[in-house]
Design an enzyme around this catalytic site. Structure first.
Site, short mmCIF file in Angstrom:
data_model
loop_
_atom_site.label_atom_id
_atom_site.label_comp_id
_atom_site.label_asym_id
_atom_site.label_seq_id
_atom_site.Cartn_x
_atom_site.Cartn_y
_atom_site.Cartn_z
N SER A 1 16.78 16.18 -10.48
CA SER A 1 15.54 15.89 -10.05
C SER A 1 14.43 16.59 -10.56
CB SER A 1 15.45 16.26 -8.45
OG SER A 1 15.32 17.56 -8.39
N GLY A 2 14.70 17.62 -11.71
CA GLY A 2 13.57 18.19 -12.25
C GLY A 2 13.36 19.48 -11.55
N LEU B 1 23.08 14.13 -10.61
CA LEU B 1 21.58 13.65 -10.17
C LEU B 1 20.93 14.79 -10.29
CD1 LEU B 1 22.63 11.77 -6.90
CD2 LEU B 1 21.73 10.71 -9.09
N VAL C 1 15.09 23.10 -9.41
CA VAL C 1 15.85 24.29 -10.04
C VAL C 1 17.35 24.06 -9.46
CG1 VAL C 1 16.36 26.76 -9.46
CG2 VAL C 1 14.12 26.04 -10.01
N ASP C 2 17.34 23.48 -8.24
CA ASP C 2 18.68 23.46 -7.63
C ASP C 2 19.40 22.47 -8.52
OD1 ASP C 2 18.13 25.22 -5.58
OD2 ASP C 2 17.24 23.76 -4.39
N CYS D 1 18.11 8.16 2.89
CA CYS D 1 18.09 8.58 1.17
C CYS D 1 19.20 8.80 0.76
CB CYS D 1 16.90 9.27 0.68
SG CYS D 1 16.89 9.27 -0.77
N CYS E 1 11.51 12.62 1.31
CA CYS E 1 12.02 12.25 -0.30
C CYS E 1 11.09 10.93 -0.36
CB CYS E 1 13.47 12.01 0.06
SG CYS E 1 14.00 10.57 1.09
#
Length: 534
Positions: free
Chosen positions: A85-86, A83, A88-89, A177, A278
């Site tokens: 998200s765009g 997954l 860094v992590d 979520c 979120c």
């Protein structure tokens, strides 16, 4: 030309989520049109988005062995859904799994798009996120798919959030979520693709049994970075969900992740972390609540005196322990109780008084990773909110009144005033997260004491008879009083300002102490003195 297609009719008629489809003439199927490739586009053209050159990076960047310790490096060639998200992590998590020799496919979850919020349309945050995610994947030639879970998100998260706020409770959307969407509906969607594991950029660690002992339980453990640790948000997952998860960042500090982002030369290596809830993106929470629950004028009363201090837009805009947004002079003021039937909010400036703290509460909807409560329930730790702080605690297990499931009566070793019904309490034994439940509204001891006069006013049907709000007197504060409240401030703040509240409190205290002592005409005298010198 792209067209907007309504996904389905929803419980609230004025809420109309839409998704973009490049297959506008095709009916949606379970998977083929839910995952869209190439990527979708946002209608807004005003957003300034990053431009990336299509180039391959050096995919052989050396990585220290300890950075791969949470990536199952001894089992090379696993098929992993990552997954992204765009941010860094999740980007570093993807690169670590790639470096560990696994076959990765990246997935971006597009969970909703709402037509009525101008700020959401103009900023179009998901498009920027998706561009970063695409650029990160292109560096190592990892395929990226976009998964639309708009219907599932409305039904399983947003509708629940709205109903909980209507009832005066404070739900946690991030826990929901993770449980119902990221590792719920998404896992169901890709189930037929037979991935070995699902991975994300969460700060947590899952310890799996050996490949030949798959019947053994998987264990959720704290991450190395206790400030960033996200086991609280993952504490309500099931054992079946946990068994399928990998969190590559579990053995690292945040600063190490940033260094790796630079080492990998990620396009988003300098991008700031997202701080939003979120399900809201960049929409203001008050705007969301106002749109979907509405507003209903009510009164704000001082808990100790019953003084009428002002009006509010609805009790659902406030949570116990809230400090910001009350707009009352002479503070700081805190929300200490709510009457949801009469739409009354009780506030106080004495929220951190020693005699108004709470050590005992009840938790329902319990979910244990092992399937049952731990054997030793007298020496546990718990978190009642996200953050590095724990309480030592013990539990008493009782049968619920309706006979469905157990209730845990939690006894804290210290006092806490920030307990809010609807939030989660997560339980730990050492570094191991055992599970969690939802804080209930019933308590054995008393909450914040509201005086009889305030209760009597709250019961009034016609509150127009109360009159005009009283003029609030400024409450004097001393430095010693501020210092004595340090311990309470450390443990009893909401997530959004838990780390900064004591510094803010000291700053406010110093201003209140110093400003009145300045002479009213001090600026004029200073100017006169400077003019004489010149």
């Amino acid at each position: 030309m792209l067209k907007l297609k309504p996904m389905s009719s929803l419980p609230l008629s004025h809420f109309k989520p839409f998704v973009f489809s490049l297959f506008s003439s095709q009916p949606r199927t379970l998977f083929a049109s839910t995952i869209l490739k190439p990527i979708s586009f946002c209608l807004s053209t005003s957003a300034v988005l990053p431009q990336f050159q299509s180039q391959q990076c050096n995919s052989t960047v050396s990585v220290e062995p300890h950075h791969l310790s949470c990536c199952l490096p001894h089992r090379k060639g696993l098929k992993i859904a990552v997954l992204v998200s765009g941010g860094v992590d999740s980007s570093v998590a993807l690169r670590l799994l790639h470096a560990a020799g696994h076959s990765c496919t990246a997935f971006y979850l597009k969970i909703w798009f709402q037509e009525d919020f101008e700020n959401f349309w103009s900023e179009c945050p998901w498009e920027e996120d998706l561009k970063y995610a695409r650029a990160v994947c292109d560096q190592v030639d990892v395929p990226l798919e976009v998964v639309h879970l708009t219907d599932e998100y409305w039904e399983n998260v947003v509708s629940y959030i709205i109903e909980e706020y209507r009832c005066g409770r404070t739900p946690n959307p991030d826990v929901l979520c993770n449980t119902r969407i990221k590792f719920g509906a998404f896992m169901d969607t890709i189930n037929s693709l037979e991935f070995d594991y699902v991975a994300s950029g969460h700060y947590a660690n899952v310890v799996h049994s050996a490949a030949d002992q798959m019947d053994e339980l998987s264990v959720l453990e704290l991450s190395k970075d206790m400030v960033k640790d996200q086991t609280y948000f993952l504490s309500h997952l099931s054992q079946a969900q946990l068994k399928r998860l990998i969190f590559p960042l579990g053995s690292m500090q945040k600063n190490e992740v940033r260094k790796l982002a630079t080492k990998f030369d990620l396009p988003n290596k300098d991008r700031k972390d997202s701080q939003g809830i979120c399900f809201l993106g960049k929409i203001k929470f008050s705007e969301f609540v106002s749109r979907h629950i509405g507003e209903m004028e009510g009164v704000m009363l001082e808990a100790e005196t019953g003084d009428f201090l002002g009006k509010h837009r609805g009790f659902w805009f406030y949570t116990i322990g809230q400090r910001q947004g009350l707009r009352l002079p002479g503070g700081p003021w805190y929300v200490v109780e709510k009457d949801v039937k009469k739409n009354v909010v009780f506030v106080s400036r004495n929220y951190f008084s020693f005699d108004k703290k709470r050590r005992l509460f009840r938790v329902g909807s319990l979910r244990w990773f092992s399937g049952s409560p731990p054997e030793d329930i007298n020496q546990l730790q718990c978190k009642v909110r996200h953050g590095p702080g724990f309480y030592n605690c013990s539990l008493t297990i009782e049968q619920s009144e309706d006979g469905h499931g157990d209730i845990a009566v939690v006894h804290l070793s210290e006092d806490d005033q920030g307990l809010a019904a609807g939030q989660f309490a997560a339980f730990y034994q050492g570094r191991k997260c055992l599970g969690s439940g939802i804080i209930l509204e019933s308590w054995d001891d008393q909450g914040f004491p509201v005086c009889e006069k305030a209760l009597e006013i709250a019961r009034m049907e016609d509150k127009s008879k109360i009159g005009k709000p009283v003029k609030i007197k400024v409450k004097p504060e001393t430095p010693t009083k501020v210092a004595s409240n340090h311990e309470g401030l450390r443990t009893n703040r909401n997530d959004e300002d838990a780390q900064n509240v004591f510094a803010e409190k000291r700053k406010e205290g110093s201003k209140e102490e110093s400003m009145p002592r300045l002479p009213m005409n001090w600026l004029q005298k200073l100017r006169e003195r400077l003019s004489r010198l010149l």
